[in-house]
Enzyme design. Structure first.
Site, PDB file in Angstrom:
ATOM      1  N   TRP A 142       1.021  -1.205  -0.113  1.00  0.00           N
ATOM      2  CA  TRP A 142       0.096   0.005   0.079  1.00  0.00           C
ATOM      3  C   TRP A 142       0.895   1.380  -0.173  1.00  0.00           C
ATOM      4  CZ3 TRP A 142      -4.332  -0.521  -2.015  1.00  0.00           C
ATOM      5  CH2 TRP A 142      -5.211  -1.491  -1.837  1.00  0.00           C
ATOM      6  N   ASP A 146      -2.147   6.579   6.369  1.00  0.00           N
ATOM      7  CA  ASP A 146      -3.164   5.742   5.626  1.00  0.00           C
ATOM      8  C   ASP A 146      -3.422   4.760   6.914  1.00  0.00           C
ATOM      9  OD1 ASP A 146      -4.622   3.672   4.507  1.00  0.00           O
ATOM     10  OD2 ASP A 146      -3.203   3.342   2.831  1.00  0.00           O
ATOM     11  N   LYS A 171     -13.008  -1.883   6.124  1.00  0.00           N
ATOM     12  CA  LYS A 171     -12.165  -2.913   7.066  1.00  0.00           C
ATOM     13  C   LYS A 171     -12.879  -2.709   8.184  1.00  0.00           C
ATOM     14  CE  LYS A 171      -9.047  -2.949   3.555  1.00  0.00           C
ATOM     15  NZ  LYS A 171      -8.323  -2.073   2.766  1.00  0.00           N
TER      16      LYS A 171
HETATM   17  C1  LIG Z   1      -7.811  -1.503   1.577  1.00  0.00           C
HETATM   18  C2  LIG Z   1      -6.493  -0.443   1.643  1.00  0.00           C
HETATM   19  C3  LIG Z   1      -6.386   0.597   0.476  1.00  0.00           C
HETATM   20  C4  LIG Z   1      -7.432   0.837  -0.498  1.00  0.00           C
HETATM   21  O1  LIG Z   1      -8.541   0.885   0.126  1.00  0.00           O
HETATM   22  P1  LIG Z   1      -9.449   1.440  -0.984  1.00  0.00           P
HETATM   23  O2  LIG Z   1     -10.734   2.316  -0.404  1.00  0.00           O
HETATM   24  O3  LIG Z   1     -10.328   0.319  -1.869  1.00  0.00           O
HETATM   25  O4  LIG Z   1      -9.042   2.549  -2.016  1.00  0.00           O
HETATM   26  C5  LIG Z   1      -5.481   1.450   1.067  1.00  0.00           C
HETATM   27  N1  LIG Z   1      -4.797   1.409   2.027  1.00  0.00           N
HETATM   28  C6  LIG Z   1      -4.600   0.390   2.875  1.00  0.00           C
HETATM   29  C7  LIG Z   1      -3.700   0.094   4.084  1.00  0.00           C
HETATM   30  C8  LIG Z   1      -5.679  -0.557   2.617  1.00  0.00           C
HETATM   31  O5  LIG Z   1      -5.694  -1.654   3.789  1.00  0.00           O
END
Ligand SMILES: *Cc1c(COP(=O)(O)O)cnc(C)c1O
Length: 354
Positions: free
Chosen positions: A101, A166, A190
């Site tokens: 990521w 993030d 999540k």
């Molecule tokens: C799932 C995830 C993303 C992507 O999220 P989207 O909403 O699909 O863009 C980005 N960063 C991390 C750490 C993730 O687990």
């Protein structure tokens, strides 16, 4: 019967939330309409929107000088929005690369700004003293929890720079100090609710500096000036997020949930560490509480592991294709009984095949 779903995302939702949503699916708050059928500008929906924000502020202890934005495009759109809102094209920004990521965030940001990668690692996080920070970076970006390998920051670099993080796969899993960050962002699917919504928590002085060519719906100011309703938001996802925040409050808040999360993760790591059959490659001090990865020493047994775990009602344990092995994503909504069932399954599987 509901299975235990270890998917990394979209992921399990709390059963109580699903039942509440089901009960009021056709007629929400005596409106005679489903919440997905009412105007986002109706007084009922606006009240829900305000309450959702208040509840999130409560459970995360978000200071008043931070804004909460409900945005489109998932966490991934923020990979571009962040440099566009916080930097100009000749600026330098620092990114810590801890995996897939982070790499995606770096790739996207590199289209808009000079990205300095301060360190690259996959199963550990180097000492901050060894990272190659640039003196004039506009911000430092980290991925709080790398969902694919299960590497999670346990503390932050000591810096007066803006930290942008993030939080997609770890938001609301344990208490954090929001004031240590300039920007916290997360896709919903999540730990917040269903996909379709992302949340950006941003210090207010960082809003209002977007580049002139920033698309309207990527400019944080647009969301801030319009209560996140410049255009139609993901109303149903917003509603479910609201039910999830209420559920967290009822459970005793993030503090209480964190105790459970820590115990859930420890049960799995303890089993893996004690076994000669399974192993985990992540430096123990940075192991994730949310995504527990493990591999079988004998990879010939991978297919049988997946087949038999599925038959036992333990779903989606296959690891991400770039990393391999297995991954149990155990977000807030995964009940502790799900962990106990997985532990029992893993022990029995080891006895059968070791
Ligand atoms: C799932 C995830 C993303 C992507 O999220 P989207 O909403 O699909 O863009 C980005 N960063 C991390 C750490 C993730 O687990």
């Amino acid at each position: 019967m509901r299975a235990f779903n270890f998917s990394a995302g979209p992921a399990m939702m709390p059963e109580e939330v699903m039942r509440k949503a089901q009960a009021e699916f056709l007629d929400w708050q005596n409106t005679g309409m489903s919440v997905m059928e009412v105007s986002h500008r109706s007084k009922e929906f606006m009240a829900l929107a305000h309450k959702t924000e208040r509840d999130l502020r409560d459970i995360m202890h978000i200071p008043d000088n931070y804004k909460v934005l409900f945005v489109h495009g998932g966490a991934s759109l923020q990979f571009a929005s962040i440099p566009m809102n916080l930097s100009n094209e000749n600026d330098t920004v620092d990114y810590v690369n801890t995996g897939v990521w982070s790499t995606k965030a770096i790739k996207e940001a590199s289209r808009y700004v000079n990205v300095n990668v301060v360190s690259t690692s996959e199963t550990s996080i180097p000492d901050y003293a060894e990272m190659n920070f640039s003196p004039d970076a506009k911000y430092i970006h980290i991925c709080q929890n790398e969902t694919i390998t299960g590497v999670e920051f346990q503390n932050l670099p000591k810096t007066d720079k803006i930290i942008v993080s993030d939080f997609s796969s770890t938001i609301l899993s344990r208490p954090i100090r929001v004031e240590d960050y300039g920007v916290i962002y997360a896709g919903a699917q999540k730990n917040i609710g269903p996909a379709g919504l992302a949340i950006v928590i941003v210090r207010e002085d960082l809003i209002g500096h977007a580049r002139p060519d920033t698309p309207t719906l990527m400019n944080w100011q647009t969301y801030n000036d319009n209560e996140s309703m410049f255009n139609t938001p993901s109303t149903y996802a917003w509603y479910l997020a609201s039910l999830v925040f209420e559920w967290i409050k009822e459970k005793g808040g993030v503090e209480k949930i964190a105790e459970i999360n820590k115990r859930k993760a420890s049960k799995l790591y303890d089993l893996i560490d004690a076994s000669d059959f399974y192993y985990n490659e992540i430096e123990p001090s940075v192991r994730s509480w949310m995504n527990v990865t493990f591999k079988l020493k004998n990879t010939d047994l991978d297919a049988a592991f997946l087949e038999e775990s599925k038959a036992a009602g333990l779903l989606s344990l296959k690891g991400h294709k770039v990393y391999g092995g297995m991954r149990a994503s155990i977000y807030n909504a995964m009940p502790e009984e799900g962990i106990d069932a997985l532990v029992a399954f893993m022990k029995a599987f080891e006895q059968k095949y070791a």
